[in-house]
Scaffold this motif. Structure first.
Motif, PDB file in Angstrom:
ATOM      1  N   ASN A 123      27.239  17.665  15.881  1.00  0.00           N
ATOM      2  CA  ASN A 123      25.827  17.736  15.467  1.00  0.00           C
ATOM      3  C   ASN A 123      25.651  17.407  13.982  1.00  0.00           C
ATOM      4  N   LYS A 124      26.664  16.762  13.394  1.00  0.00           N
ATOM      5  CA  LYS A 124      26.584  16.400  11.974  1.00  0.00           C
ATOM      6  C   LYS A 124      26.535  14.882  11.803  1.00  0.00           C
ATOM      7  N   ILE A 125      25.660  14.438  10.894  1.00  0.00           N
ATOM      8  CA  ILE A 125      25.606  13.042  10.484  1.00  0.00           C
ATOM      9  C   ILE A 125      26.144  12.977   9.058  1.00  0.00           C
ATOM     10  N   TYR A 126      27.162  12.158   8.866  1.00  0.00           N
ATOM     11  CA  TYR A 126      27.752  11.980   7.541  1.00  0.00           C
ATOM     12  C   TYR A 126      27.241  10.679   6.931  1.00  0.00           C
ATOM     13  N   LEU A 127      26.556  10.787   5.795  1.00  0.00           N
ATOM     14  CA  LEU A 127      26.136   9.624   5.022  1.00  0.00           C
ATOM     15  C   LEU A 127      27.102   9.533   3.847  1.00  0.00           C
ATOM     16  N   ASN A 128      28.081   8.633   3.954  1.00  0.00           N
ATOM     17  CA  ASN A 128      29.150   8.547   2.965  1.00  0.00           C
ATOM     18  C   ASN A 128      28.852   7.513   1.892  1.00  0.00           C
ATOM     19  N   ASN A 129      29.351   7.779   0.682  1.00  0.00           N
ATOM     20  CA  ASN A 129      29.147   6.916  -0.481  1.00  0.00           C
ATOM     21  C   ASN A 129      27.737   7.055  -1.045  1.00  0.00           C
TER      22      ASN A 129
END
Length: 291
Positions: free
Chosen positions: A56-62
């Motif tokens: 249930n997690k969205i990772y927006l990296n950088n």
């Protein structure tokens, strides 16, 4: 939705209606590339971002919270209640009910109008890998260098002024094919007339599309795509081969023309026509409906 920053990433917990595959593979964008780990890396608003979903997690990296608040919250249309939109569409008929469930994680990105204008001119009678390659080539040759991510160089999409410096031959060398003359003409037109494409968002949908159709290489379907994905005109309905097939399969007679299918859909789906188009397009293409 819980939002926090950690190790050069912004993490969204409990965000509803957000599936990277659905968002980046529903035909609305061309600069997001799937990585080996299932994440997607792309360039938007002059920034490099990697997007990954786990449970249930969205990772927006950088990125960081400041950029998230100023760029990505709006870009991913996180202020819009897609559950409500889907519920309204699902109540219209059984086909939309299935399509909305199938593409449950689609969100319509708020993309740059100028980039969409050139991108969808390139998309005309073209395959997605070739569209992506042409856009990448134009960005590398004429856009600003942004930086590296995971060992790869990334470039911003060229501005009208930057692209206008290229000759028609140089544009063709970027693998744009016969669309080279349309791209050159459009960039020249905008620079010469000092036009600001982003102002088209302030026009009503019909007037917006009328303005877009004046550019060489922009026909009705391309104009609708630019209006929907670059100008946030959600009451339009682009009809391509997959949309035509799904509409003929579920809604209209086989011999109905593309303009009549478009009119039928806008009358039926109203202000949510653009959302309906995305769910139906993704559903039809992924399942091969109407082949």
């Amino acid at each position: 939705m819980k939002i926090y920053e950690k190790d050069n990433s912004v993490i969204l917990e409990g965000v509803a209606d957000f599936e990277p595959k659905h968002i980046f593979e529903c035909g609305q964008c061309f600069r997001w590339i799937k990585e080996e780990n299932g994440s997607y890396t792309g360039v938007a608003k002059g920034k490099i971002l990697n997007v990954y979903r786990e449970d249930n997690k969205i990772y927006l990296n950088n990125t960081n919270l400041e950029e998230f608040n100023s760029i990505w919250y709006n870009y991913f249309d996180l202020g819009t209640n897609y559950t409500e939109i889907k519920n309204t569409l699902k109540n219209m008929d059984e086909y939309l009910d299935k399509a909305c469930d199938f593409g449950w994680g689609i969100r319509i990105l708020k993309q740059d109008g100028w980039e969409m204008l050139i991108s969808f001119i390139i998309s005309s009678n073209n395959r997605i890998p070739m569209i992506q390659k042409a856009i990448e080539n134009l960005s590398r040759e004429y856009g600003k260098y942004i930086g590296q991510y995971n060992g790869k160089d990334y470039y911003a999409f060229p501005t009208p002024q930057e692209l206008n410096k290229a000759s028609q031959e140089e544009i063709r060398a970027c693998q744009t094919g016969f669309r080279d003359k349309y791209i050159k003409s459009t960039a020249e037109n905008i620079v010469t007339n000092n036009e600001n494409i982003s102002e088209y968002t302030n026009l009503n949908t019909d007037e917006c599309i009328k303005q877009l159709l004046k550019f060489n290489g922009v026909g009705p379907k391309v104009g609708d795509c630019i209006a929907l994905f670059g100008m946030q005109k959600y009451d339009t309905f682009p009809v391509d081969v997959w949309v035509k097939r799904v509409m003929q399969e579920f809604y209209v007679a086989e011999d109905m023309s593309l303009p009549k299918i478009r009119t039928f859909a806008i009358d039926k789906f109203g202000e949510l026509a653009g959302f309906a188009q995305q769910y139906l397009f993704y559903y039809a293409r992924e399942l091969g409906i109407g082949r």
